[in-house]
Design a protein around this motif. Structure first.
Motif, PDB file in Angstrom:
ATOM      1  N   GLY A   1      37.688  37.559  38.391  1.00 45.91           N
ATOM      2  CA  GLY A   1      38.167  38.466  37.358  1.00 45.91           C
ATOM      3  C   GLY A   1      37.738  39.899  37.602  1.00 45.91           C
ATOM      4  O   GLY A   1      38.520  40.839  37.408  1.00 45.91           O
ATOM      5  N   ALA A   2      36.491  40.088  38.054  1.00 50.95           N
ATOM      6  CA  ALA A   2      35.998  41.440  38.332  1.00 50.95           C
ATOM      7  C   ALA A   2      36.768  42.074  39.484  1.00 50.95           C
ATOM      8  O   ALA A   2      37.121  43.261  39.437  1.00 50.95           O
TER       9      ALA A   2
ATOM     10  N   VAL B   1      39.886  41.367  40.480  1.00 55.84           N
ATOM     11  CA  VAL B   1      41.244  41.679  40.029  1.00 55.84           C
ATOM     12  C   VAL B   1      41.243  42.925  39.151  1.00 55.84           C
ATOM     13  O   VAL B   1      42.111  43.800  39.284  1.00 55.84           O
ATOM     14  N   ASP B   2      40.269  43.043  38.255  1.00 51.11           N
ATOM     15  CA  ASP B   2      40.206  44.210  37.371  1.00 51.11           C
ATOM     16  C   ASP B   2      39.967  45.498  38.163  1.00 51.11           C
ATOM     17  O   ASP B   2      40.543  46.547  37.847  1.00 51.11           O
TER      18      ASP B   2
ATOM     19  N   ASP C   1      43.232  46.279  39.848  1.00 51.61           N
ATOM     20  CA  ASP C   1      44.260  46.634  38.874  1.00 51.61           C
ATOM     21  C   ASP C   1      44.076  48.061  38.362  1.00 51.61           C
ATOM     22  O   ASP C   1      45.050  48.725  37.987  1.00 51.61           O
ATOM     23  N   ALA C   2      42.834  48.539  38.353  1.00 56.29           N
ATOM     24  CA  ALA C   2      42.546  49.898  37.882  1.00 56.29           C
ATOM     25  C   ALA C   2      42.595  50.922  39.011  1.00 56.29           C
ATOM     26  O   ALA C   2      42.373  52.111  38.771  1.00 56.29           O
TER      27      ALA C   2
ATOM     28  N   PRO D   1      48.425  40.339  36.969  1.00 50.88           N
ATOM     29  CA  PRO D   1      47.080  39.755  36.930  1.00 50.88           C
ATOM     30  C   PRO D   1      46.886  38.638  35.915  1.00 50.88           C
ATOM     31  O   PRO D   1      46.047  37.765  36.119  1.00 50.88           O
ATOM     32  N   SER D   2      47.648  38.654  34.827  1.00 54.63           N
ATOM     33  CA  SER D   2      47.497  37.600  33.828  1.00 54.63           C
ATOM     34  C   SER D   2      48.338  36.371  34.149  1.00 54.63           C
ATOM     35  O   SER D   2      48.198  35.331  33.498  1.00 54.63           O
TER      36      SER D   2
ATOM     37  N   ARG E   1      42.870  36.049  37.317  1.00 51.51           N
ATOM     38  CA  ARG E   1      41.614  36.408  36.651  1.00 51.51           C
ATOM     39  C   ARG E   1      40.726  35.182  36.434  1.00 51.51           C
ATOM     40  O   ARG E   1      39.503  35.301  36.370  1.00 51.51           O
TER      41      ARG E   1
ATOM     42  N   ARG F   1      30.082  43.438  39.159  1.00 45.05           N
ATOM     43  CA  ARG F   1      31.207  44.354  39.354  1.00 45.05           C
ATOM     44  C   ARG F   1      30.840  45.457  40.356  1.00 45.05           C
ATOM     45  O   ARG F   1      31.630  45.797  41.237  1.00 45.05           O
TER      46      ARG F   1
END
Length: 291
Positions: A23-24, A26-27, A30-31, A112-113, A139, A275
Motif C-alpha cells: 500500500g505504501a 502504491v501510494d 500514485d502521488a 490503485p483501488s 493496495r 514509507r
C-alpha cells in the motif's frame, strides 16, 4: 506425462507487513508526477532512480517508461542538458543525441483501488519476449497474473512459446493460516502453464505451515508431449527424467535460499518509517546519499 515434485522450507512472510508495504509503494507512485526530461518525481521532490517517462502521460493508459540511459563518455553537462531539451520523445524515436532505449514498460491500467496492468517487450539474443503483469487490488494485493510469449523472428514455430501464471494471494494466505497438522490446500494457490509446439508443462506451488512457523512449499512440475509427438515425448522424458528432476530440485532450493536471504535482510518497519524506507529505495537504491 512425467511429474516431478520437491518440497522446500522457507521463512514465512508476515501478511500485515506485506500489505502495508504494498500500500505504501502504491501510494508513493500514485502521488508522483512527471519531472524535467521525463523523470518520475515523488511528492517530496526526489526523482525515482533510473526511470523515465518516454511517451504519453504519467500514470495514464499507454504511458511508456524505460530506464534512464547512461550518459556518453565525455558528454558531461552539455550532453545532459541536450538530453533534457530533446525530451522523452527523442528516446523513443532515436532522434537527437539520446540513444534508443532497448526495452520499455507500457502501462495499460492504473487504478490503485482496483487493478494495475503493464506489459513489456524485450529483444535479447535474437529472441523477442513480451511479458504482461496484472495485479488485483494493489493496495492490498489479492491476485497476480503473469503472461509471457516469445519467438525468434524468422525462426518458425519451433522457436515460439507462451505461458501464463496466476497467484491467488487470498488463497495463499488461507493455506498458510491452517494448522500444521491440517491437510494442504486442495487447489494450489499459485500455478502456471507453458506451451510449445512439442510439449506443454504445468507448474504449481502449494504452501503449508510448519511447526516452527516457517512455510513448506511443494513445487510440482508436469510435462507432456503434444499431439502425434506424445509417443516421442514419452521416450525423451524417460531418458531425461533424471536431469529434469535434478534441475527442478536445484532450482527450487536456489529460489528458497534467495527468498530466505531477502527476508533476513528486511527491516520490519511500519508507518512513516516504512514509507520513508521505500521512498529511499526508489530514489537512492545504492544508499549513496547517506554517505
Amino acid at each position: 506425462m512425467a511429474r516431478f515434485a520437491h518440497t522446500v522450507a522457507v521463512a514465512a512472510l508476515d501478511r500485515g507487513w506485506f500489505e502495508e508495504a504494498a500500500g505504501a509503494l502504491v501510494d508513493l507512485l500514485d502521488a508522483s508526477r512527471e519531472g524535467p526530461g521525463g523523470t518520475v518525481v515523488l511528492a517530496d521532490g526526489r526523482a525515482v532512480e533510473g526511470l523515465r517517462l518516454l511517451k504519453g502521460r504519467h500514470l495514464r493508459p499507454g504511458a511508456r517508461y524505460g530506464e534512464v540511459p547512461a550518459a556518453r563518455e565525455g558528454a558531461g553537462k552539455a550532453g545532459t542538458a541536450a538530453e533534457a531539451a530533446d525530451g522523452p520523445a527523442a528516446l523513443v524515436s532515436g532522434a537527437g543525441d539520446s540513444p534508443v532505449t532497448p526495452s520499455s514498460v507500457v502501462l495499460r491500467a492504473w487504478r490503485p483501488s482496483h487493478s494495475v496492468e503493464a506489459e513489456s517487450l524485450v529483444v535479447e539474443d535474437g529472441m523477442s519476449l513480451k511479458a504482461g503483469l496484472r495485479l488485483s487490488e494493489p493496495r492490498r494485493p489479492r491476485a497476480m497474473e503473469l503472461s509471457l510469449a516469445g519467438h525468434q523472428p524468422g525462426g518458425g514455430s519451433l522457436y515460439r512459446f507462451s505461458g501464463r501464471g496466476k497467484a491467488d494471494l487470498a488463497a495463499w494466505w488461507a493455506a498458510v493460516d491452517r494448522l500444521p497438522t491440517a491437510p494442504p490446500a486442495a487447489r494450489p494457490p499459485a500455478s502456471g502453464r507453458a506451451v510449445h509446439r512439442l510439449a506443454k508443462a504445468r507448474l504449481t506451488l502449494t504452501p503449508r505451515p510448519a511447526e516452527d512457523g516457517s512455510w513448506r512449499i511443494t513445487v510440482a512440475l508436469s510435462v507432456r508431449g503434444r499431439w502425434l509427438l506424445r509417443p516421442v515425448g514419452a521416450v525423451v522424458l524417460f531418458f531425461a527424467r533424471g536431469p529434469l528432476e535434478r534441475g527442478l530440485r536445484e532450482a527450487a532450493e536456489s529460489a528458497a535460499a534467495e527468498w530466505n536471504r531477502a527476508l533476513a535482510e528486511l527491516t520490519p518497519l511500519h508507518g512513516e518509517a516504512l514509507r520513508a524506507e521505500i521512498a529511499d529505495a526508489l530514489t537512492d537504491p545504492d544508499g549513496s546519499a547517506a554517505l
